[in-house]
Scaffold this motif. Structure first.
Motif, PDB file in Angstrom:
ATOM      1  N   PRO A 242       0.820  -1.228   0.000  1.00 30.50           N
ATOM      2  CA  PRO A 242       0.000   0.000   0.000  1.00 30.50           C
ATOM      3  C   PRO A 242       0.845   1.264   0.000  1.00 30.50           C
ATOM      4  O   PRO A 242       1.908   1.325   0.618  1.00 30.50           O
ATOM      5  N   ILE A 245      -2.614   4.611   3.306  1.00 32.95           N
ATOM      6  CA  ILE A 245      -3.248   3.766   4.320  1.00 32.95           C
ATOM      7  C   ILE A 245      -4.104   4.629   5.237  1.00 32.95           C
ATOM      8  O   ILE A 245      -3.657   5.690   5.691  1.00 32.95           O
ATOM      9  N   ASP A 332      -5.333   2.694  -0.510  1.00 34.94           N
ATOM     10  CA  ASP A 332      -4.912   1.354  -0.918  1.00 34.94           C
ATOM     11  C   ASP A 332      -5.168   0.319   0.179  1.00 34.94           C
ATOM     12  O   ASP A 332      -5.161  -0.879  -0.088  1.00 34.94           O
ATOM     13  N   SER A 333      -5.336   0.769   1.419  1.00 37.43           N
ATOM     14  CA  SER A 333      -5.467  -0.174   2.529  1.00 37.43           C
ATOM     15  C   SER A 333      -6.118   0.530   3.708  1.00 37.43           C
ATOM     16  O   SER A 333      -5.976   1.748   3.880  1.00 37.43           O
ATOM     17  N   ALA A 365     -14.014   0.147   2.652  1.00 39.81           N
ATOM     18  CA  ALA A 365     -13.151  -0.746   1.876  1.00 39.81           C
ATOM     19  C   ALA A 365     -13.836  -1.250   0.615  1.00 39.81           C
ATOM     20  O   ALA A 365     -13.179  -1.521  -0.394  1.00 39.81           O
ATOM     21  N   LYS A 371     -10.265  -2.375  -1.503  1.00 36.55           N
ATOM     22  CA  LYS A 371      -9.140  -2.183  -0.577  1.00 36.55           C
ATOM     23  C   LYS A 371      -9.168  -3.296   0.468  1.00 36.55           C
ATOM     24  O   LYS A 371     -10.246  -3.682   0.928  1.00 36.55           O
ATOM     25  N   PRO A 372      -8.027  -3.810   0.858  1.00 35.91           N
ATOM     26  CA  PRO A 372      -8.013  -4.790   1.954  1.00 35.91           C
ATOM     27  C   PRO A 372      -8.293  -4.092   3.279  1.00 35.91           C
ATOM     28  O   PRO A 372      -7.907  -2.944   3.492  1.00 35.91           O
ATOM     29  N   HIS A 374      -7.650  -4.569   7.329  1.00 35.25           N
ATOM     30  CA  HIS A 374      -6.893  -5.276   8.358  1.00 35.25           C
ATOM     31  C   HIS A 374      -7.476  -4.890   9.708  1.00 35.25           C
ATOM     32  O   HIS A 374      -7.361  -3.741  10.145  1.00 35.25           O
ATOM     33  N   VAL A 485       0.299  -5.948   6.935  1.00 36.79           N
ATOM     34  CA  VAL A 485      -0.342  -4.893   6.147  1.00 36.79           C
ATOM     35  C   VAL A 485       0.426  -4.647   4.855  1.00 36.79           C
ATOM     36  O   VAL A 485      -0.183  -4.400   3.800  1.00 36.79           O
ATOM     37  N   TRP A 491      -2.374 -11.151   3.201  1.00 36.28           N
ATOM     38  CA  TRP A 491      -3.707 -10.603   3.406  1.00 36.28           C
ATOM     39  C   TRP A 491      -4.768 -11.698   3.448  1.00 36.28           C
ATOM     40  O   TRP A 491      -4.631 -12.752   2.818  1.00 36.28           O
TER      41      TRP A 491
END
Length: 821
Positions: A242, A245, A332-333, A365, A371-372, A374, A485, A491
């Protein structure tokens, strides 16, 4: 504006500290009595001796005060006509009563008001405010609620429903106001794979064991899980590290460390969601939080972050539509760390932060580019008493057997996000256990249960019997989380970030090696004794532990934690090895060293001191001669000393040994002199010699002596290592200087430990605290000998290494002509 009664607050703070002679009911009664007798208070004694107040039993001579509290048209005032004549109504309208409760609650909140379906704590109330609030409810409305009930669900509508004489809610009245999008009534959803969700009716659930969740909480949890089904179906995100973030919880202990690790180990720009009024306030709050954890707050850190004033509990995170849309396009994350960590509050009070917040992050997300997500979960999702295992892919606890609202909220969030995976969302669940202090800075989280327990262990020298402590230092947890991350191949899986578990024997041995011998007690005995000590010696920093140990609900959490199995982390260990990260190590006494020092500095812990019974000791005798400085040494001088340490911490942190004993020297006094205070430093200044010197310091003695006539003297002694063959004598010979207190040395000479007594006294003659077991004594001796032997070896080899370097120096010597050019 809310007016604060300082006397009442002082009483309320007593309950947080665990101090004072009153228990919770007694304190509430005292607060209520004070409120009734204060001049100008609207509440007077209730008719017939019942609880008085603005609604139930209000004094008819003070209508203005009544209106200021409940309003002239408050429906709750009409319930008085339905009363029985004893100060409280026989039956009340739940919604009218909730409105009255809401009016009372508003006086204890920063905003001055509280909606009937809003949570008291989410609106800014503290546990101190809760004590005053509960007292006011009993006095003014005749509602006597246990403080635990207020913590369990502090919404006025819920408190009204729990009044014994209130009619049971029916129909839609049982449902809480919906989250951002209303939740329609739905059948009980199926359990996601790998989780254990009861499908029984609430009535059946409550009979499913000795410790069960409240039916209304289970109903709400099931409704919250269904929210995940509303998420859109999404494609996979790009499998790239990413660059942008979003991080929530950066002002928290783990979140702050994770922010710095993301900046250190990636090139990402981090957007930090911070609860604040504006950007300046958010930046200030974040900076103060990082500095409090001994983390850097530099211009480089500020350059690579953007603060976003918002609130995880609000729709779209409290951001404007424009900001929400921009983040949906650019991020991106997403890393969700923020959570309300409170073991006393119930599910209804915690769900906004701990369940609806993560679902809002899942919505972000899934909006715009995929987007991932977490998610920082918790090992608390396994906190069921009697659970067999806690592996990364093992079934979670049965939700109906989780009693703590915190455990329930973490379980619900993780299960809801598992459903989001079914919609294509990449969700990673990271489950820390106890998060210990930083192994290098000593920074710790004062509200973490494991920190509180460790503080109590060291302070009171007792531990409750337990199976395992699943705890790891924050620097390791944060580093592994940051690696997940930033590594696309990692992921979408579940990870237990719990480190290497510690057994009861491990903890007892660690404490013993640290000079803190502890007694093992059963849980009830330990809890009772710890509470008694906290009452006798209030420790403000351990107030939260006092509250936990007093709460029946929180005790269930403690019971599950102490009786639980060791957490397993095979996937995490494999990832750590593959990425070349530091492997997990047990959070032992050495890893906790800096944290113990910080706890002692903050008054939460107590390190071993010189006055404590010694942990390990041995004798040392020396014989030699001294004489006037500059003259031959021809006067006999001997010392009979006992060298001891209070803890291994003393060696590691100070390299110092305590000394007591006597010195015999006719040149000073006909009777032996007593060592009043003595210290020996091992390899002082790391054994570094003076400039261009070949004598490396091994030991330094400093003794303060008093003779039989009251005269005071000092002795300074040194052992040095030199590049010579007499290594054995170098470890035994001590050059000394002696002088009157406050004056220069008058005597000098050398004393030596006899060769025949060295091994007998300083190896075979080592004594250890008799309270330790035989195995612990052997471990203590070996630890001391290994440490001292290593230090002596390093000291003796230093001069030889320096001499060898000089011999091997191949630099050409300059000629006289070259030197004078």
């Amino acid at each position: 504006m809310r007016e604060v009664n300082q006397d009442t607050v002082a009483e309320a703070e007593a309950i947080e500290r665990g101090g004072g002679p009153l228990d919770v009911p007694g304190l509430l009664a005292k607060v209520s009595e004070r409120r009734r007798t204060q001049p100008g208070d609207a509440a007077g004694p209730a008719p017939g001796g019942g609880a008085g107040g603005a609604v139930a039993g209000a004094s008819p001579t003070e209508p203005e005060s009544h209106e200021s509290r409940t309003g002239p048209e408050n429906p709750a005032s009409r319930t008085e006509a339905e009363g029985t004549g004893h100060g409280r109504p026989a039956a009340r309208d739940v919604h009218a009563l909730a409105a009255a409760v809401s009016a009372v609650a508003g006086r204890f909140l920063p905003g001055g008001e509280l909606a009937v379906d809003a949570d008291f704590f989410d609106a800014g109330g503290s546990s101190v405010d809760a004590v005053e609030f509960a007292a006011a409810l009993e006095e003014e409305l005749g509602i006597a609620l246990d403080l635990d009930e207020v913590f369990a669900d502090a919404r006025p509508i819920s408190l009204a429903r729990r009044v014994p004489h209130a009619p049971p809610p029916s129909g839609s009245a049982t449902r809480e106001a919906a989250p951002p999008v209303p939740v329609p009534p739905a059948p009980v959803p199926p359990a996601p794979q790998g989780t254990a969700v009861t499908t029984a009716t609430p009535a059946a659930v409550t009979s499913a064991g000795p410790a069960t969740a409240r039916p209304e909480d289970l109903e709400q949890i099931l409704a919250d899980l269904a929210l995940a089904d509303r998420l859109p179906f999404v494609a996979d995100p790009e499998p790239l590290p990413p660059r942008r973030i979003l991080l929530t919880g950066a002002t928290g202990f783990l979140g702050g460390h994770l922010l710095l690790d993301l900046l250190r180990h990636s090139d990402a720009h981090v957007y930090c969601l911070v609860r604040a009024e504006d950007e300046d306030a958010a930046l200030t709050r974040l900076g103060e939080a990082l500095k409090s954890y001994r983390l850097p707050w530099s211009s480089e850190v500020r350059r690579r972050i953007t603060v976003l004033p918002g609130d995880l509990r609000r729709p779209h995170l409290g951001l404007t539509d424009e900001t929400w849309a921009r983040l949906a396009r650019e991020l991106d994350s997403i890393v969700g760390v923020a959570a309300a960590v409170d073991f006393l509050r119930g599910y209804q009070s915690l769900r906004g932060s701990n369940v609806l917040g993560p679902l809002t992050l899942a919505e972000l997300a899934a909006t715009g580019r995929p987007k991932p997500l977490h998610h920082i979960s918790s090992i608390a999702v396994f906190n069921e008493v009697g659970i067999a295992s806690m592996g990364e892919d093992d079934p979670l606890a049965h939700i109906d057997r989780l009693v703590s609202g915190y455990d329930q909220s973490k379980w619900a969030a993780e299960v809801a996000l598992r459903r989001a995976r079914d919609h294509g969302l990449i969700v990673t669940a990271l489950r820390p256990g106890g998060i210990g202090g930083h192994t290098r800075t000593g920074a710790y989280n004062p509200q973490d249960l494991s920190s509180g327990l460790i503080s109590a262990f060291g302070r009171f020298r007792t531990v409750p019997a337990f199976r395992y402590l699943n705890a790891a230092p924050v620097d390791w947890v944060s580093r592994v989380a940051a690696a997940v991350v930033c590594e696309p191949d990692a992921w979408g899986f579940d990870y237990n970030l719990t480190g290497v578990p510690s057994t009861l024997d491990d903890v007892v041995r660690d404490m013993a090696l640290g000079g803190m011998h502890v007694r093992v007690q059963d849980w009830d005995e330990w809890r009772t004794g710890t509470l008694a000590r906290l009452e006798a010696e209030p420790v403000p920093g351990l107030a939260f532990l006092t509250r936990v140990l007093r709460s029946p609900t929180a005790l269930k959490l403690c019971e599950a934690t102490l009786r639980g199995p060791a957490a397993e982390m095979e996937r995490t260990a494999a990832l750590v090895e593959a990425l070349g990260l530091p492997p997990a190590r047990r959070y032992d006494a050495r890893a906790q060293l800096k944290t113990f020092e910080k706890l002692a500095e903050d008054g939460l812990g107590r390190l071993p001191a010189r006055d404590d019974p010694p942990y390990l000791w041995f004798s040392e005798t020396t014989e030699g001669t001294v004489g006037p400085v500059g003259a031959p040494a021809d006067v006999p001088c001997s010392m009979a000393l006992t060298l001891s340490i209070a803890s291994m911490h003393q060696l590691v942190s100070e390299r110092r040994v305590d000394v007591r004993g006597t010195l015999t020297c006719p040149a000073l006094h006909t009777e032996p002199l007593t060592v009043e205070r003595g210290d020996v430093w091992v390899r002082p200044e790391e054994g570094i010699p003076q400039r261009h010197g070949m004598k490396h310091p091994l030991l330094r003695y400093r003794l303060e002596l008093v003779d039989a006539s009251g005269g005071r003297w000092w002795l300074e002694g040194r052992k040095h290592a030199r590049a010579r063959r007499d290594l054995w004598r170098q470890t035994r010979a001590l050059t000394v200087e002696i002088g009157p207190a406050g004056e220069p040395a008058t005597l000098a000479g050398e004393v030596v430990v006899p060769a025949d007594s060295y091994v007998r006294d300083q190896i075979d003659g080592i004594e250890v605290d008799p309270r330790l077991t035989g195995r612990e004594k052997r471990a203590a001796k070996l630890t001391w000998l290994a440490w001292f032997g290593l230090e002596m070896g390093r000291g003796l080899i230093g001069p030889f290494a320096r001499a060898a370097a000089d011999l091997l120096d191949l630099r050409r010597t300059t000629t006289l002509t070259e030197r004078h050019r």
